[in-house]
Scaffold this active site. Structure first.
Site, PDB file in Angstrom:
ATOM      1  CG  ASN A  42      -0.308  -0.216   2.529  1.00 61.00           C
ATOM      2  OD1 ASN A  42       0.710  -0.780   2.723  1.00 61.00           O
ATOM      3  ND2 ASN A  42      -1.130   0.243   3.663  1.00 61.00           N
ATOM      4  CB  VAL A  43       1.632   3.873  -2.230  1.00 63.00           C
ATOM      5  CG1 VAL A  43       2.369   5.285  -2.233  1.00 63.00           C
ATOM      6  CG2 VAL A  43       2.548   2.570  -2.504  1.00 63.00           C
ATOM      7  CD  GLU A  44      -1.558   4.633   4.490  1.00 65.25           C
ATOM      8  OE1 GLU A  44      -1.124   5.422   5.590  1.00 65.25           O
ATOM      9  OE2 GLU A  44      -2.285   3.651   5.029  1.00 65.25           O
ATOM     10  CB  CYS A  53      -5.461  -1.022  -1.651  1.00 64.13           C
ATOM     11  SG  CYS A  53      -6.598  -0.568  -0.499  1.00 64.13           S
ATOM     12  CD  GLU A  55      -5.191  -5.896  -1.711  1.00 61.74           C
ATOM     13  OE1 GLU A  55      -4.955  -4.677  -1.686  1.00 61.74           O
ATOM     14  OE2 GLU A  55      -5.764  -6.440  -0.806  1.00 61.74           O
ATOM     15  CB  CYS A  86     -10.648  -3.054   0.831  1.00 60.34           C
ATOM     16  SG  CYS A  86     -10.161  -2.574  -0.615  1.00 60.34           S
ATOM     17  CB  CYS A  89      -8.457  -4.772  -3.152  1.00 63.50           C
ATOM     18  SG  CYS A  89      -7.699  -3.287  -3.003  1.00 63.50           S
TER      19      CYS A  89
HETATM   20  N1  THU Z   1      -5.222  -1.616   2.589  1.00 58.67           N
HETATM   21  C1  THU Z   1      -4.650  -2.309   1.657  1.00 58.67           C
HETATM   22  O1  THU Z   1      -3.717  -2.071   0.819  1.00 58.67           O
HETATM   23  N2  THU Z   1      -5.519  -3.349   1.018  1.00 58.67           N
HETATM   24  C2  THU Z   1      -6.781  -3.907   1.577  1.00 58.67           C
HETATM   25  O2  THU Z   1      -7.170  -4.651   1.005  1.00 58.67           O
HETATM   26  C3  THU Z   1      -7.119  -3.353   2.837  1.00 58.67           C
HETATM   27  C4  THU Z   1      -6.695  -1.799   3.011  1.00 58.67           C
HETATM   28  C5  THU Z   1      -4.595  -0.594   3.102  1.00 58.67           C
HETATM   29  C6  THU Z   1      -5.134   0.810   2.692  1.00 58.67           C
HETATM   30  C7  THU Z   1      -4.488   1.712   3.821  1.00 58.67           C
HETATM   31  O3  THU Z   1      -3.190   2.166   3.306  1.00 58.67           O
HETATM   32  C8  THU Z   1      -4.501   0.798   4.997  1.00 58.67           C
HETATM   33  O4  THU Z   1      -4.358  -0.494   4.436  1.00 58.67           O
HETATM   34  C9  THU Z   1      -5.651   1.049   6.016  1.00 58.67           C
HETATM   35  O5  THU Z   1      -6.706   1.001   5.553  1.00 58.67           O
END
Ligand code: THU
Length: 133
Positions: A42-44, A53, A55, A86, A89
């Site tokens: 994940n890259v916020e 996300c 994925e 999620c 994804c």
């Molecule tokens: N996140 C993912 O990378 N994939 C998922 O399927 C669920 C959530 C990440 C997004 C965010 O950076 C962190 O988890 C918290 O929600």
């Protein structure tokens, strides 16, 4: 199917996550139908809603490295524990893995048909196009 290897690759990807806002790193790894492995983290973003996300990164890796179909996927959190992708994804996994793609979940290996029942997909668009001809 070597689920241990796939999870190890997901953990490796998770270690590269950029998650300064949630503090929740995620890594995901996938096996492609030609034997390739792909991965993502994940890259916020300071604009929270723009966050990618893990994925999303994995699907980009899949397409950039030659495409193909995902046959198995493992997704982990910062503790290396298996997590469910999620909803958004799951839709990404459906597009690039389809009904037979296997997902490691906290309750064991499950096909995408169980993880995203009655999924909307490319076939729905094809049917619509055919009907409106
Ligand atoms: N996140 C993912 O990378 N994939 C998922 O399927 C669920 C959530 C990440 C997004 C965010 O950076 C962190 O988890 C918290 O929600």
């Amino acid at each position: 199917m070597d689920w241990t290897l796939l999870r190890d690759q997901a953990v490796e990807a998770m270690r590269r996550a950029y998650a300064p806002y949630s503090g929740y790193p995620v890594g995901v790894a996938g096996l492609v139908d030609d034997g390739r492995h792909v991965a993502g983290c994940n890259v916020e973003n300071a604009a929270y809603g723009v966050t990618l996300c893990a994925e999303c990164g994995m699907v980009s890796d899949l397409v950039m490295s030659g495409g193909g179909r995902l046959v198995a996927v493992s997704c982990v959190n910062g503790e290396g524990e298996t997590i469910m992708p999620c909803g958004r994804c799951r839709q990404l996994l459906w597009e690039h893995g389809g009904p037979d793609c296997l997902l490691m979940t906290p309750s064991g290996v499950r096909p995408m048909t169980e993880v995203l029942p009655d999924a909307f997909g490319a076939a729905d668009l094809d049917e619509h196009r055919a009907a409106s001809r």
